[in-house]
Design an enzyme around this catalytic site. Structure first.
Site, PDB file in Angstrom:
ATOM      1  N   GLY A 116      47.845  85.251  37.732  1.00 50.36           N
ATOM      2  CA  GLY A 116      47.550  85.248  39.167  1.00 50.36           C
ATOM      3  C   GLY A 116      46.667  84.050  39.442  1.00 50.36           C
ATOM      4  CB  SER A 148      49.805  82.918  33.806  1.00 49.20           C
ATOM      5  OG  SER A 148      49.737  81.951  34.821  1.00 49.20           O
ATOM      6  CB  ALA A 149      45.224  83.569  35.502  1.00 53.50           C
ATOM      7  CG  HIS A 185      52.968  78.675  35.020  1.00 58.67           C
ATOM      8  ND1 HIS A 185      53.982  79.602  35.095  1.00 58.67           N
ATOM      9  CD2 HIS A 185      51.815  79.359  35.243  1.00 58.67           C
ATOM     10  CE1 HIS A 185      53.460  80.801  35.364  1.00 58.67           C
ATOM     11  NE2 HIS A 185      52.163  80.679  35.451  1.00 58.67           N
ATOM     12  CD  GLU A 220      57.475  78.823  34.208  1.00 61.57           C
ATOM     13  OE1 GLU A 220      58.704  78.904  34.381  1.00 61.57           O
ATOM     14  OE2 GLU A 220      56.640  79.048  35.099  1.00 61.57           O
TER      15      GLU A 220
END
Lengths: 262, 262
Positions: A116, A148-149, A185, A220
């Site tokens: 997020g 991700s985050a 990403h 990714e």
């Protein structure tokens, strides 16, 4: 800088307010991490591409503590993540439902930190005052997994995030579970693009104008498995590794990359 | 919130350290701004697409003070910007060459703030302690022009930048010359993209989960001309305007948009 030195650097000097049952590590480097570039690879379900890696790194764990704070809708995020974890045999509790978030970190068997907005995630963890506890538990051997985050959070700082700074955390210092930065990403320049905004590679070059820390651009589908001093590139996509003053290097899974990011 | 209220909010309470020759404005809103999405539109030379707008907003000015701090190479950046400004009849001095940066802001006829990394730009201006002086001079009528990071800087905060947070400014508060946010290099979602990173629209929606300030997504080629209370969309591309809790609105130049961003 070895991980041991790194860990020592990040140990709070005053641990008086930490529960007594926790002892700082430092005698042994027990970290066990799974750092995923993206929770969802195009055309697959949430976390599906990482299922086998999650099963492996979480071996022996029954319940995982979920950190949903990178998204606004904690309850919706928990439902989505719980379905995925239950499918591979793990229970999921969420930090946002904990009456005492610090206690729930102390008692967690393992962590999964969802993606997020990285600024929002970090700001929430500062507000809950759980960052030193998370570092300590990981140093004791509690598995930490993130996407991700959640992968950015494991780095010394979140200075290589792609996210918009929608809130202002008191500091950009992250958990520092690894001594390098991740750019999740990671995106190669688009051939023929007429857009004049900076490419990802340009942004990382600018990072190295101001910082001397290696950056792993995780495409990714790429996943890092960290076990003690070992850092292994896994998953279904490669990484581009950037070091200050050096040409970027490509890595293709499966590859040991600790020599490139040390 | 009117611009006058905004200006008052941003006036430092203690102005004792400011040169005496400067009086705070507030009696009249004299701002004159040109906020450009991108310095270079694909297929044209540096700033070329904005030449006629720059000539107009800088009418009567002989020398412009350049702020090159968003890029690392100040001298190279100055050479590039100077060539463009000289082509349209203006001299260019650079803040990085000033012996006394604060004095040079006090004496400037107009400002051009170049693009690059917005965090680095803002951090440099905090270090030089010129932000309150810049606000004051703009309130007195000194024209302010900027591209990309330089346009973001004119906003209440830099929370809608696309840049990587490669350094940590003491605050994300910007100049606050306008009461809305700009997202420069605004990019529509790519049809058919398989990339799972957030689209620009998703990022701005996340901004509105945490902030209640309108955001003008300025496509490359779009320019905002601000004169007193008037905010006009000009240039060769449109803008997408986002407000909390409302559907985004499209604007096409030339259009008065102050009602949408107030």
């Amino acid at each position: 800088m070895s991980f041991l030195h790194f860990l020592i650097r990040f140990q709070p000097t005053d641990s008086a307010d930490e529960p007594e049952s926790l002892l700082y590590a430092g005698r042994a480097v027990a970290r066990r991490l799974l750092l995923i570039s993206t929770s969802t690879v195009f055309g697959t379900r949430y976390l599906e591409h990482a299922f086998s890696e999650l099963r492996e790194v979480l071996e022996g764990v029954r319940r995982v503590l979920f950190i949903p704070h990178a998204l606004k809708d904690h309850a919706g995020y928990l439902a989505k993540a719980r379905a995925a974890f239950e499918e591979i045999g793990f229970g999921l509790e969420s930090l946002h439902e904990a009456k005492d978030p610090r206690r729930s970190v102390v008692e967690a068997e393992a962590i999964f930190c969802g993606g997020g907005n990285t600024f929002r995630l970090l700001n929430s963890l500062y507000t809950m005052d759980v960052l030193p506890l998370l570092r300590k538990r990981v140093a004791e051997g509690m598995p930490y997994t993130g996407a991700s985050a959640g992968s950015n959070l494991a780095c010394p700082t979140i200075r290589t995030t792609n996210d918009m700074p929608i809130v202002e955390p008191p500091s950009l210092a992250g958990l520092g579970l690894v001594s390098f930065q991740i750019n999740p990403h990671y995106l190669d320049p688009l051939p023929g693009s007429t857009h004049m905004g900076e490419t990802r590679e340009t942004r990382i070059r600018e990072f190295h104008e101001e910082n001397d820390v290696p950056v792993v651009g995780l495409r990714e589908g790429a996943i890092l498995r960290v076990e003690g001093e070992s850092v292994e590139l896994r998953g279904r996509a490669g990484a581009r590794i950037f070091r200050r003053g050096a040409e970027p290097v490509e890595a293709t899974p499966v590859a040991s990359i600790e020599a490139l990011v040390g």
